[in-house]
Design a protein around this motif. Structure first.
Motif, short mmCIF file in Angstrom:
data_model
loop_
_atom_site.label_atom_id
_atom_site.label_comp_id
_atom_site.label_asym_id
_atom_site.label_seq_id
_atom_site.Cartn_x
_atom_site.Cartn_y
_atom_site.Cartn_z
N GLU A 1 0.64 -1.22 -0.49
CA GLU A 1 -0.03 0.51 0.12
C GLU A 1 1.14 1.33 0.03
OE1 GLU A 1 -3.40 2.40 2.57
OE2 GLU A 1 -2.19 0.23 3.67
N LYS B 1 0.81 4.28 -3.05
CA LYS B 1 1.09 5.88 -2.45
C LYS B 1 2.17 6.64 -3.02
CE LYS B 1 -2.98 5.11 0.21
NZ LYS B 1 -3.35 5.50 2.35
N ASP B 2 3.33 5.70 -3.18
CA ASP B 2 4.69 7.04 -3.35
C ASP B 2 4.97 6.75 -4.53
OD1 ASP B 2 7.33 7.69 -2.60
OD2 ASP B 2 8.08 6.40 -3.42
N GLN C 1 2.56 6.70 -6.62
CA GLN C 1 1.13 8.37 -7.33
C GLN C 1 1.73 9.18 -7.80
OE1 GLN C 1 -1.75 8.97 -4.78
NE2 GLN C 1 -3.11 9.45 -6.47
N LEU D 1 -6.47 0.29 -3.73
CA LEU D 1 -6.40 0.66 -2.00
C LEU D 1 -7.47 0.27 -1.24
CD1 LEU D 1 -5.15 3.87 -3.66
CD2 LEU D 1 -4.05 2.25 -1.14
N ASN E 1 -9.16 1.84 2.44
CA ASN E 1 -9.09 3.13 1.76
C ASN E 1 -10.22 3.74 2.40
OD1 ASN E 1 -5.87 3.82 1.84
ND2 ASN E 1 -6.00 2.08 0.89
N ASP F 1 -9.76 8.90 1.86
CA ASP F 1 -8.04 8.72 1.56
C ASP F 1 -8.22 9.91 0.73
OD1 ASP F 1 -5.45 7.03 2.25
OD2 ASP F 1 -5.71 7.39 0.45
N GLU F 2 -6.06 10.35 0.96
CA GLU F 2 -5.15 11.55 0.76
C GLU F 2 -4.99 10.81 -0.91
OE1 GLU F 2 -1.73 15.04 0.63
OE2 GLU F 2 -1.65 12.91 1.96
N ALA F 3 -4.90 9.44 -0.78
CA ALA F 3 -4.54 9.25 -2.32
C ALA F 3 -5.63 9.15 -3.02
CB ALA F 3 -3.86 8.22 -1.56
#
Length: 383
Positions: free
Chosen positions: A147, A151-152, A154, A191, A196, A200-202
């Motif tokens: 996960e 996100k990293d 993205q 996600l 999530n 969620d921010e992402a």
């Protein structure tokens, strides 16, 4: 309550008035699809045959399915099997496939083959398999790291761009090429599988990108393409100048990025995951495109290309939207679950597999992948 919900009475009335040629196909094969019990029995029978194909003919000695794709097709096959047979999680075939996947967990948290140029795609679908197989929390560590990896990578400030960039919030294959809607929706599926929520921010970053892939002016698409088509459908990517996979007819110089079926259903599903509801203009516009282009004969705008990817995305999106009966632009009601079931039953091969006989584009000549797509779609056809 969502306006997508319908009552049982409406459902039965729709079946009486629908033009459903594929149900006639099923009838010719002595398959009854006239009740929930019959539909579910037909789905179970087709799924059992498809799973037997994967286990007995599709899987290699090392547990992988089509290993030239890294962990991608193996992961999709595992998810498809466990969606129908959750008890198979401890079967020898699934355990070997899971071992193949977990052996490819990388130090950065991603799950992909050596030298892969598809790190987002592979990791996303691997998460889908491991979530389904995560009995007794045995894969919690791998999933948490995967996960963080998604996100990293993205596309956001970490890639040196801000929210004004058309690439912002999207996911690409993970090889530093531009992001696209297909990869972004795979990321969002992962996600969501991991728990999530819409806030969620992402997920919200992804919604910015998704809105820019919709042919809809004034509701998030601030690119040069926003008002050229304006049909509410979705295309492949707004990044790096924008791209659609639709081949523009010769002599058509109208510009714009053409919408097509699979990306529109992917866009609809992703917007719902990001918290949009049926009264949002973006959702309403996507539904308008879907109603005007309803089809199970082809992937609207793409013909037979990506047909089984389309079937899976079609089913998952309409399920997410809580639609039981879809009324097309001509006023015809479609019980899509029964129509899709009939379509897939008619296309299943004697050996239990499926294959796209009309196009091998996007690996749809690979029986493992296409069988998995069909199984994933059938999951949503149960009533």
């Amino acid at each position: 309550m969502s306006r997508f919900r319908v009552t049982a009475a409406v459902l039965l009335a729709s079946l009486a008035t629908s033009a459903v040629p594929d149900l006639a196909l099923a009838a010719e094969s002595s398959i009854s699809l006239d009740s929930p019990e019959a539909i579910n029995a037909a789905v179970d029978q087709a799924a059992n045959r498809g799973i037997e194909f994967l286990k007995n003919r599709g899987q290699g000695a090392n547990g992988a399915f089509s290993p030239e794709t890294g962990v991608a097709i193996t992961s999709i096959c595992v998810r498809a099997i466990l969606d129908h047979h959750p008890g198979d999680v401890n079967s020898p075939s699934v355990k070997k496939a899971i071992d193949f996947i977990t052996e490819r967990v990388k130090p950065d948290g991603g799950i992909y083959g050596e030298g892969s140029k598809h790190r987002n795609y592979e990791t996303s679908v691997a998460i889908g398999a491991l979530v389904k197989a995560n009995k007794d929390d045995r894969f919690d560590s791998e999933l948490k790291r995967a996960e963080a990896f998604l996100k990293d990578i993205q596309w956001d400030e970490g890639e040196g761009i801000d929210a004004s960039d058309p690439a912002y919030g999207g996911a690409g294959y993970g090889s530093h090429s531009r992001p696209d809607l297909s990869n972004t929706t795979f990321m969002l599926d992962a996600l969501k599988d991991l728990g999530n929520e819409a806030d969620d921010e992402a997920v919200q970053k992804a919604l910015r990108f998704i809105s820019r892939t919709q042919n809809l002016v004034g509701h998030g698409n601030d690119t040069e393409h926003a008002d050229k088509i304006n049909d509410g459908g979705f295309y492949y990517t707004p990044a790096a100048g924008g791209q659609s996979k639709v081949v523009v007819p010769e002599g058509d110089d109208g510009g714009g990025l053409r919408s097509y079926g699979s990306m529109t259903y992917a866009g609809l599903k992703s917007m719902i995951y990001a918290g949009l509801t049926s009264d949002d203009p973006r959702v309403a516009a996507a539904m308008d495109f879907i109603q005007k282009n309803y089809s199970l004969a082809d992937n609207p705008g793409m013909g037979k290309s990506g047909l089984y990817y389309y079937y899976h995305t079609f089913a998952k999106a309409l399920d997410a939207a809580e639609i039981r009966v879809l009324t097309d632009a001509k006023g015809v009601n479609h019980n899509w679950k029964r129509e899709l079931t009939a379509t897939l039953l008619a296309a299943q091969q004697e050996d239990g597999s499926w294959v796209n006989s009309g196009s091998t584009r996007w690996m749809e000549g690979d029986r493992n992948l296409v069988t998995a797509y069909a199984l994933l779609a059938l999951k949503y056809c149960r009533e």
